[in-house]
Scaffold this motif. Structure first.
Motif, PDB file in Angstrom:
ATOM      1  N   PRO A  45      -8.199  12.260   3.795  1.00 31.30           N
ATOM      2  CA  PRO A  45      -8.103  11.203   2.780  1.00 31.30           C
ATOM      3  C   PRO A  45      -7.227  10.033   3.222  1.00 31.30           C
ATOM      4  CG  PRO A  45      -7.929  13.341   1.744  1.00 31.30           C
ATOM      5  CD  PRO A  45      -7.914  13.577   3.231  1.00 31.30           C
ATOM      6  N   GLY A  46      -6.131  10.342   3.908  1.00 26.81           N
ATOM      7  CA  GLY A  46      -5.258   9.268   4.375  1.00 26.81           C
ATOM      8  C   GLY A  46      -5.926   8.353   5.394  1.00 26.81           C
TER       9      GLY A  46
ATOM     10  N   ASN B 119       0.798  -1.221   0.000  1.00 27.79           N
ATOM     11  CA  ASN B 119       0.000   0.000   0.000  1.00 27.79           C
ATOM     12  C   ASN B 119       0.838   1.281   0.000  1.00 27.79           C
ATOM     13  OD1 ASN B 119      -2.580  -1.322   0.086  1.00 27.79           O
ATOM     14  ND2 ASN B 119      -2.004  -1.955   2.136  1.00 27.79           N
ATOM     15  N   THR B 120       2.126   1.157  -0.230  1.00 27.62           N
ATOM     16  CA  THR B 120       2.998   2.325  -0.298  1.00 27.62           C
ATOM     17  C   THR B 120       2.660   3.123  -1.547  1.00 27.62           C
ATOM     18  OG1 THR B 120       4.751   1.121   0.800  1.00 27.62           O
ATOM     19  CG2 THR B 120       5.399   3.075  -0.417  1.00 27.62           C
TER      20      THR B 120
ATOM     21  N   ALA C  38      -5.451   8.941  -3.568  1.00 29.81           N
ATOM     22  CA  ALA C  38      -6.245   8.861  -2.345  1.00 29.81           C
ATOM     23  C   ALA C  38      -7.663   8.347  -2.557  1.00 29.81           C
ATOM     24  CB  ALA C  38      -6.304  10.227  -1.668  1.00 29.81           C
ATOM     25  N   GLU C  39      -8.095   8.262  -3.810  1.00 26.59           N
ATOM     26  CA  GLU C  39      -9.457   7.789  -4.032  1.00 26.59           C
ATOM     27  C   GLU C  39      -9.613   6.398  -3.428  1.00 26.59           C
ATOM     28  OE1 GLU C  39     -11.016   8.295  -7.911  1.00 26.59           O
ATOM     29  OE2 GLU C  39     -10.159  10.300  -8.109  1.00 26.59           O
ATOM     30  N   VAL C  40     -10.662   6.266  -2.674  1.00 24.94           N
ATOM     31  CA  VAL C  40     -10.859   5.057  -1.889  1.00 24.94           C
ATOM     32  C   VAL C  40     -11.929   4.186  -2.531  1.00 24.94           C
ATOM     33  CG1 VAL C  40     -11.550   4.202   0.376  1.00 24.94           C
ATOM     34  CG2 VAL C  40     -10.226   6.306   0.197  1.00 24.94           C
TER      35      VAL C  40
ATOM     36  N   GLN D  69     -21.274  10.384   6.824  1.00 25.76           N
ATOM     37  CA  GLN D  69     -20.887  11.779   6.975  1.00 25.76           C
ATOM     38  C   GLN D  69     -19.625  11.896   7.841  1.00 25.76           C
ATOM     39  OE1 GLN D  69     -23.950  14.250   8.658  1.00 25.76           O
ATOM     40  NE2 GLN D  69     -22.850  16.139   8.220  1.00 25.76           N
ATOM     41  N   ALA D  70     -19.562  11.121   8.896  1.00 25.47           N
ATOM     42  CA  ALA D  70     -18.373  11.128   9.759  1.00 25.47           C
ATOM     43  C   ALA D  70     -17.147  10.630   8.982  1.00 25.47           C
ATOM     44  CB  ALA D  70     -18.609  10.268  10.995  1.00 25.47           C
ATOM     45  N   PHE D  71     -17.337   9.591   8.190  1.00 23.81           N
ATOM     46  CA  PHE D  71     -16.255   9.053   7.363  1.00 23.81           C
ATOM     47  C   PHE D  71     -15.772  10.111   6.372  1.00 23.81           C
ATOM     48  CE2 PHE D  71     -14.642   6.791   3.623  1.00 23.81           C
ATOM     49  CZ  PHE D  71     -13.699   5.955   4.197  1.00 23.81           C
TER      50      PHE D  71
END
Length: 162
Positions: A154-155, A82-83, A127-129, A147-149
């Protein structure tokens, strides 16, 4: 040279010869030496460029912005699945280091040029998840949690998704 790096190298139980050789090469490129995160780090104009460290099965020369290097010799690898921006060159003996010393110097100089140019790794693009289906289903049922998420960095979102 940093005295803490001297101590790090003198206390190394493995890869001492290899780390000493990497240190010599990096310092020949006129980088400043610091001891950060319990490893030797080499900087150009206060910007981290490379580090060296001993691992269990190898020692590495690590480039902080290695993903931005051309890697003409195809010797850089991700240190972990994931680097995102760092890349390393792994060594298992001092002969491997000596054999490619001119290449290492070339890569280090390129890394310095990347710093001088101001080039930055595009973390936003990376960073797109992709949320697992199970997480998306929970968010679909719980808008407050979603909403909290969304309020996380982004990290942090990426870390939770992984």
């Amino acid at each position: 040279m940093d005295s803490e790096v001297d101590t790090y190298l003198s206390n190394a139980t493995s890869w001492k010869t290899e780390l000493t050789e990497l240190r010599r090469i990096v310092l020949s490129c006129n980088l400043s030496e610091e001891f950060k995160w319990r490893i030797p780090v080499y900087c150009h104009q206060n910007a981290n460029v490379v580090s060296i460290c001993a691992l269990k099965d190898s020692c590495v020369l690590s480039f902080f912005k290695g993903a931005l290097l051309k890697d003409a010799q195809n010797i850089l690898s991700k240190p972990g699945e994931n680097t995102r921006s760092a890349r390393v060159i792994r060594f298992s003996n001092v002969g491997e280091i000596i054999d490619i010393e001119p290449v290492l110097i070339e890569y280090i100089k390129e890394a310095v040029a990347v710093e001088e140019s101001g080039l930055k790794f595009d973390f936003k693009k990376e960073a797109e998840v992709d949320l697992p289906a199970e997480v998306q289903a929970v968010f679909d049922d719980n808008s407050e949690l979603k909403q909290a998420f969304d309020g996380l960095t982004p990290g942090r979102q990426r870390a939770y998704a992984l």
